[in-house]
Write a protein that holds these residues in place. Sequence first.
Motif, PDB file in Angstrom:
ATOM      1  N   ASP A  94     -68.811 -38.238  52.410  1.00 40.66           N
ATOM      2  CA  ASP A  94     -67.806 -38.069  53.404  1.00 40.66           C
ATOM      3  C   ASP A  94     -66.649 -36.975  52.958  1.00 40.66           C
ATOM      4  O   ASP A  94     -66.494 -36.678  51.661  1.00 40.66           O
ATOM      5  CB  ASP A  94     -66.986 -39.474  53.285  1.00 40.66           C
ATOM      6  CG  ASP A  94     -67.631 -40.488  53.975  1.00 40.66           C
ATOM      7  OD1 ASP A  94     -68.447 -40.114  54.944  1.00 40.66           O
ATOM      8  OD2 ASP A  94     -67.257 -41.485  53.807  1.00 40.66           O
ATOM      9  N   ILE A  95     -66.103 -36.244  53.710  1.00 47.61           N
ATOM     10  CA  ILE A  95     -65.064 -35.322  53.218  1.00 47.61           C
ATOM     11  C   ILE A  95     -63.665 -35.939  53.463  1.00 47.61           C
ATOM     12  O   ILE A  95     -63.320 -36.504  54.409  1.00 47.61           O
ATOM     13  CB  ILE A  95     -65.017 -34.182  54.319  1.00 47.61           C
ATOM     14  CG1 ILE A  95     -66.309 -33.406  54.292  1.00 47.61           C
ATOM     15  CG2 ILE A  95     -63.919 -33.278  54.163  1.00 47.61           C
ATOM     16  CD1 ILE A  95     -66.789 -32.472  55.439  1.00 47.61           C
ATOM     17  N   TRP A  96     -62.780 -35.816  52.493  1.00 49.23           N
ATOM     18  CA  TRP A  96     -61.514 -36.280  52.282  1.00 49.23           C
ATOM     19  C   TRP A  96     -60.590 -35.222  52.234  1.00 49.23           C
ATOM     20  O   TRP A  96     -60.660 -34.027  51.468  1.00 49.23           O
ATOM     21  CB  TRP A  96     -61.483 -37.283  51.116  1.00 49.23           C
ATOM     22  CG  TRP A  96     -61.935 -38.582  51.234  1.00 49.23           C
ATOM     23  CD1 TRP A  96     -63.143 -38.919  51.953  1.00 49.23           C
ATOM     24  CD2 TRP A  96     -61.095 -39.731  51.288  1.00 49.23           C
ATOM     25  NE1 TRP A  96     -63.326 -40.119  52.064  1.00 49.23           N
ATOM     26  CE2 TRP A  96     -62.013 -40.932  51.910  1.00 49.23           C
ATOM     27  CE3 TRP A  96     -59.791 -40.093  50.837  1.00 49.23           C
ATOM     28  CZ2 TRP A  96     -61.741 -42.254  51.587  1.00 49.23           C
ATOM     29  CZ3 TRP A  96     -59.428 -41.253  50.640  1.00 49.23           C
ATOM     30  CH2 TRP A  96     -60.210 -42.523  51.105  1.00 49.23           C
ATOM     31  N   TYR A 121     -64.025 -34.723  60.728  1.00 52.33           N
ATOM     32  CA  TYR A 121     -64.580 -34.805  59.697  1.00 52.33           C
ATOM     33  C   TYR A 121     -63.889 -35.392  58.426  1.00 52.33           C
ATOM     34  O   TYR A 121     -64.470 -35.789  57.464  1.00 52.33           O
ATOM     35  CB  TYR A 121     -64.765 -33.323  59.263  1.00 52.33           C
ATOM     36  CG  TYR A 121     -65.841 -32.513  59.822  1.00 52.33           C
ATOM     37  CD1 TYR A 121     -67.060 -32.873  59.957  1.00 52.33           C
ATOM     38  CD2 TYR A 121     -65.340 -31.319  60.584  1.00 52.33           C
ATOM     39  CE1 TYR A 121     -68.054 -32.142  60.678  1.00 52.33           C
ATOM     40  CE2 TYR A 121     -66.528 -30.652  61.530  1.00 52.33           C
ATOM     41  CZ  TYR A 121     -67.799 -31.007  61.766  1.00 52.33           C
ATOM     42  OH  TYR A 121     -68.587 -30.350  62.043  1.00 52.33           O
ATOM     43  N   ILE A 122     -62.533 -35.848  58.538  1.00 49.98           N
ATOM     44  CA  ILE A 122     -61.808 -36.262  57.444  1.00 49.98           C
ATOM     45  C   ILE A 122     -61.806 -37.896  57.652  1.00 49.98           C
ATOM     46  O   ILE A 122     -61.244 -38.402  58.441  1.00 49.98           O
ATOM     47  CB  ILE A 122     -60.244 -35.881  57.598  1.00 49.98           C
ATOM     48  CG1 ILE A 122     -60.162 -34.301  57.226  1.00 49.98           C
ATOM     49  CG2 ILE A 122     -59.505 -36.412  56.834  1.00 49.98           C
ATOM     50  CD1 ILE A 122     -58.870 -33.673  57.853  1.00 49.98           C
ATOM     51  N   LYS A 123     -62.568 -38.220  56.561  1.00 49.64           N
ATOM     52  CA  LYS A 123     -62.560 -39.941  56.386  1.00 49.64           C
ATOM     53  C   LYS A 123     -61.587 -40.357  55.497  1.00 49.64           C
ATOM     54  O   LYS A 123     -61.345 -41.708  55.843  1.00 49.64           O
ATOM     55  CB  LYS A 123     -63.945 -40.094  55.758  1.00 49.64           C
ATOM     56  CG  LYS A 123     -65.149 -39.640  56.460  1.00 49.64           C
ATOM     57  CD  LYS A 123     -65.438 -39.849  57.608  1.00 49.64           C
ATOM     58  CE  LYS A 123     -66.484 -39.443  58.415  1.00 49.64           C
ATOM     59  NZ  LYS A 123     -67.017 -39.698  59.643  1.00 49.64           N
ATOM     60  N   GLY A 124     -60.704 -39.803  55.050  1.00 46.80           N
ATOM     61  CA  GLY A 124     -59.559 -40.385  54.446  1.00 46.80           C
ATOM     62  C   GLY A 124     -58.724 -39.303  53.756  1.00 46.80           C
ATOM     63  O   GLY A 124     -58.927 -38.096  53.579  1.00 46.80           O
ATOM     64  N   ILE A 125     -57.479 -39.781  52.983  1.00 50.68           N
ATOM     65  CA  ILE A 125     -56.810 -38.855  52.494  1.00 50.68           C
ATOM     66  C   ILE A 125     -56.314 -39.611  51.030  1.00 50.68           C
ATOM     67  O   ILE A 125     -56.381 -40.913  50.817  1.00 50.68           O
ATOM     68  CB  ILE A 125     -55.243 -39.024  52.975  1.00 50.68           C
ATOM     69  CG1 ILE A 125     -55.452 -38.237  54.679  1.00 50.68           C
ATOM     70  CG2 ILE A 125     -54.288 -37.782  52.261  1.00 50.68           C
ATOM     71  CD1 ILE A 125     -54.403 -38.180  55.508  1.00 50.68           C
ATOM     72  N   ALA A 126     -56.271 -38.658  50.111  1.00 48.95           N
ATOM     73  CA  ALA A 126     -56.006 -39.190  48.560  1.00 48.95           C
ATOM     74  C   ALA A 126     -54.822 -38.571  48.298  1.00 48.95           C
ATOM     75  O   ALA A 126     -54.420 -37.443  48.324  1.00 48.95           O
ATOM     76  CB  ALA A 126     -57.335 -38.839  47.648  1.00 48.95           C
TER      77      ALA A 126
END
Length: 447
Positions: free
Chosen positions: A230-232, A271-276
């Motif tokens: 996954d891309i974050w 493409y963005i599965k989440g944010i950190a």
Amino acid sequence: MATWIATTQDNKLADKSSEIESTHATSASDLQLDGNEYQALRGFGGCFNELGWLPLQTVTEEERDQIIKELFSPDEMNFTFNRAPVGANDFADHWYSYNETDGDYEMEHFSVEHDERTLIPYIHRAQEWQPNMQLFSSPWSPPTWMKRPKAYNYGRLVQTPENLKAYAKYFVKYIQAYAEHGITVNQLHVQNEVFADQKFPSALWDSEALKVFIRDYLGPAFDEAGLDTDIWLGTLNGPEDMAWTGGYGMKLNNYNRFVDNILFDDGARKYIKGIAYQWAGQNCIARTHESWPEIELIQSESECGMGDNTWEYAEYIFHLINHYLRNGATAYTYWNMILDDQDSTWGWWQNSLFTITADTHEVRRNPEYYVMRHFLHFVKPGAHVLGTTGHFNSMAIAFRNPDGTIVVVAQNALEEERPFEFADPCNADRGIKVTLAPRSFNTFVLD
């Protein structure tokens, strides 16, 4: 049955279950469940840093096994969600990347040989104890020949199509190379601390550059390679809408023009599965969670302190864990799991869970070890954060484990003893009353 484990500066992880008084109450002014259930947790973890692995080599095999076991065993700290650097980070032994051949846009000279001596065996040792480990990775700096200035520290990636395509290929090869070593990279976070222009490995990214790279290069490269990593969008150490710059100077930024500029772009968003978030990102996570509740959020790096490992800083870490989990984070990641007691490679020594002294190789467990253990040993992956109300709301948080047990982790930050009552309006048998020691950390497990 109720269990109570308490930690003070003088008495660590004491079992005080016999001192619990059952109240059979369905309400409590200190802390009670409010009936809401929130995000499920991936878990907790730490970062695999070279300056953690190297001190481990100075202790006996028995001591090394014990440290790794305490961190990663499901029966101990149960670190399940961990981080690794892509190339050198600020706690590497020295700066490096996986390809320093100028102009090698096809990545023909790419190699993780350096990691085969440190990070890869470190992760392998963790895997021996943690069968369910997930791993997310992020770079601190691209290869120097892609940057301006041409150095690991400071600067930016030069945004040419050739560079962007090559950098996407760099990440594909990293994930594939680690897979060949039996290590699955579950998430790729595009850049560590996109707002940090530092004397250690770093690279600045603006919002538009991140959007274009993810949308037009990194996402398509992962698709073409058939990767399920996954891309974050991470790791974000901001943006800060306003920051003081010394004296009366200030720097203005805009949260929405950074984060929303990327998320409102459908091509990048897919493409963005989440944010950190980490560091100053603690001030952003609530805003993201409110506006984009469908996006998964994590805390990606615990703030590091100054290396003196004080009780006061451990109390601050307790606050950070509570803050992030109450604002939607599904994971909390510690930074340096292990360090020695010497200066760092760039001049800022930092806190750690374990210290291994450089002269006598003594193993010490620092205050933040106990804070983390009060959460990790009892709150299991898949646990849900529960809504609470009461006067202890800023010093406590509740979870429901997959097995149905309720876990309450509570601090008494005051300099005096405080009575503490907890109630579950749906189950009077969970009503308890205790007296919390001054400046203590406490975990209650209620069947």
